[in-house]
Design an enzyme around this catalytic site. Sequence first.
Site, PDB file in Angstrom:
ATOM      1  N   CYS A   9      45.790  69.284 -46.564  1.00 42.09           N
ATOM      2  CA  CYS A   9      46.295  70.624 -46.230  1.00 42.09           C
ATOM      3  C   CYS A   9      45.145  71.607 -45.959  1.00 42.09           C
ATOM      4  CB  CYS A   9      47.249  71.103 -47.312  1.00 42.09           C
ATOM      5  SG  CYS A   9      48.370  72.364 -46.685  1.00 42.09           S
ATOM      6  N   GLU A  38      48.983  64.282 -53.468  1.00 39.06           N
ATOM      7  CA  GLU A  38      48.666  64.423 -54.899  1.00 39.06           C
ATOM      8  C   GLU A  38      49.831  65.021 -55.679  1.00 39.06           C
ATOM      9  OE1 GLU A  38      47.694  66.174 -52.460  1.00 39.06           O
ATOM     10  OE2 GLU A  38      47.453  68.292 -52.966  1.00 39.06           O
ATOM     11  N   HIS A  86      50.664  66.952 -49.011  1.00 39.60           N
ATOM     12  CA  HIS A  86      50.042  66.870 -50.342  1.00 39.60           C
ATOM     13  C   HIS A  86      50.390  65.589 -51.091  1.00 39.60           C
ATOM     14  CE1 HIS A  86      48.577  71.072 -50.708  1.00 39.60           C
ATOM     15  NE2 HIS A  86      49.562  71.317 -49.865  1.00 39.60           N
TER      16      HIS A  86
HETATM   17  N1  GLN Z   1      48.074  77.706 -45.362  1.00 34.46           N
HETATM   18  C1  GLN Z   1      46.914  77.307 -46.108  1.00 34.46           C
HETATM   19  C2  GLN Z   1      45.629  77.580 -45.335  1.00 34.46           C
HETATM   20  O1  GLN Z   1      45.671  78.023 -44.255  1.00 34.46           O
HETATM   21  C3  GLN Z   1      46.997  75.844 -46.500  1.00 34.46           C
HETATM   22  C4  GLN Z   1      48.143  75.621 -47.458  1.00 34.46           C
HETATM   23  C5  GLN Z   1      47.932  74.466 -48.387  1.00 34.46           C
HETATM   24  O2  GLN Z   1      46.843  73.959 -48.607  1.00 34.46           O
HETATM   25  N2  GLN Z   1      49.022  74.079 -49.032  1.00 34.46           N
HETATM   26  O3  GLN Z   1      44.584  77.335 -45.827  1.00 34.46           O
END
Ligand code: GLN
Length: 193
Positions: free
Chosen positions: A77, A171, A169
């Site tokens: 992410c 994890e 994610h």
């Molecule tokens: N929207 C977040 C970003 O731009 C990422 C979100 C996340 O890691 N769950 O960094």
Amino acid sequence: MNVGVLALQGDFLEHKQMLRDLGAQPVEVRLPGQLDGLDALIVPGGESTTIGKLAVTYRLLEPLREFARHKPVWGTCAGMIMLARNIGRDQPLLGLMDITVNRNAFGRQVDSFEIDLDVPALGPQPFRALFIRAPLVTAVGEGVEVLARLDGQGIVAVRQGHWLATAFHPELTGDARFHRYFLGEMSGLLLAE
Ligand code: GLN
């Protein structure tokens, strides 16, 4: 086997637990010297602008890039955003992978969702993926392998040699197959059954 988890901000504790469950020794990384002796590194989810800013403050960006030249690195992410070369805006990145990423591609926090993904590299069983204000990969360069797509939306998991990035994610959903893939298949580390 010592696996670092970048611990500047975000959900690094959940990655540490997953690593422990697989018999790896997780190591929190906040300072350049803590990269010494690590076999691989995970950049967790969180807020990429915050992670990037703190990485600048702690003078971590260059040491992380240097580490990643030869060692496996996985971003989830916000971590995927950190690994990307191009996100169409100016914020501190590691800029390693030849991918273009669109931040917050699915909208706001309330637009988070869970879905079964087809990930052939992990076997026939679908992978339950959790997307939280997730990014989407909108373009990949040569040498980038697409590991998973979200029906009708775009690319959500990619591998480029010893670098891995997932928009969701693994994890957080209790299925250790992505962690196994990263540690076993990509890093050549021996895992407990
Ligand atoms: N929207 C977040 C970003 O731009 C990422 C979100 C996340 O890691 N769950 O960094």
